[in-house]
Design a protein around this motif. Structure first.
Motif, PDB file in Angstrom:
ATOM      1  N   PRO A  67       0.835  -1.204   0.000  1.00  0.00           N
ATOM      2  CA  PRO A  67       0.000   0.000   0.000  1.00  0.00           C
ATOM      3  C   PRO A  67       0.868   1.252   0.000  1.00  0.00           C
ATOM      4  CG  PRO A  67      -0.043  -1.064   2.157  1.00  0.00           C
ATOM      5  CD  PRO A  67       0.743  -1.953   1.242  1.00  0.00           C
ATOM      6  N   GLY A  68       0.353   2.321  -0.616  1.00  0.00           N
ATOM      7  CA  GLY A  68       1.106   3.562  -0.650  1.00  0.00           C
ATOM      8  C   GLY A  68       0.219   4.774  -0.850  1.00  0.00           C
ATOM      9  N   ARG A  69       0.715   5.919  -0.413  1.00  0.00           N
ATOM     10  CA  ARG A  69      -0.030   7.177  -0.501  1.00  0.00           C
ATOM     11  C   ARG A  69       0.421   8.072  -1.652  1.00  0.00           C
ATOM     12  NH1 ARG A  69      -3.103   7.131   3.843  1.00  0.00           N
ATOM     13  NH2 ARG A  69      -2.361   6.305   5.806  1.00  0.00           N
ATOM     14  N   GLY A  70       1.465   7.698  -2.362  1.00  0.00           N
ATOM     15  CA  GLY A  70       1.969   8.525  -3.455  1.00  0.00           C
ATOM     16  C   GLY A  70       1.131   8.399  -4.707  1.00  0.00           C
ATOM     17  N   ALA A  71       1.461   9.222  -5.693  1.00  0.00           N
ATOM     18  CA  ALA A  71       0.780   9.172  -6.981  1.00  0.00           C
ATOM     19  C   ALA A  71       1.012   7.808  -7.625  1.00  0.00           C
ATOM     20  CB  ALA A  71       1.317  10.272  -7.887  1.00  0.00           C
TER      21      ALA A  71
END
Length: 175
Positions: A67-71
């Motif tokens: 999971p990640g919050r970046g574009a």
């Protein structure tokens, strides 16, 4: 993913359980392009996959299992939709946002809460778990905002236009 004819007859299955190319771990929404290719929100694998109509892998967005919050990174993507020009929009479920990609697959923009970084809330343009997404004939983007019991409507550029629904079990209410 199972494919059926308009008569309800089963035609074929695409993919199997797993983390490899063309495999899924809880596939969610599926969008079908004019050429028959499929865009699939692959929930537990934290990615969106594009496949040929026969299931052959083309490419993916997001890093499998991370999971990640970046574009271009996701936190449990739930749904995907295509606009008329095949720009595609992803309901990035637990990141509480929408991500937008060009027809060529390049990241374009994201929206939802401050800086679209995963904060949730009840305010216009914010989400508390974006679970469904579709585009309308005038290019508007409709997003199911699960825990806020509403549908929010945006321009194709992500400008908040309106919302409808509220908590409850009566007409016009969700819950």
């Amino acid at each position: 993913i199972q494919v059926f004819g308009l008569d309800g007859e089963s035609k074929r299955r695409i993919g199997e359980a797993g983390q490899g190319e063309g495999q899924f771990s809880s596939p969610g929404g599926v969008a079908v392009a004019d050429d028959g290719s499929l865009f699939v929100a692959d929930f537990y694998n934290q990615r969106v996959q594009k496949l040929e109509a026969d299931g052959t892998f083309i490419r993916q967005w997001g890093t499998t299992g991370e999971p990640g919050r970046g574009a271009g990174e996701f936190i449990y993507p739930t749904d995907v939709t295509l606009s008329k020009d095949e720009t595609f929009y992803v309901a990035d479920g637990y990141a509480n946002r929408v991500q937008v990609f060009s027809p060529k697959g390049d990241f374009v923009r994201k929206w939802g809460g401050p800086f679209a970084m995963g904060l949730y809330g009840p305010f216009n343009g914010w989400f508390t778990t974006a679970t469904g997404i579709t585009t309308g004939p005038q290019g508007r983007v409709f997003v199911a905002d699960f825990y806020n019991d509403r549908i929010q409507v945006f321009s194709a550029e992500g400008d908040f236009l309106t919302a409808f629904g509220e908590s409850g079990d009566g007409p016009g209410e969700f819950g």
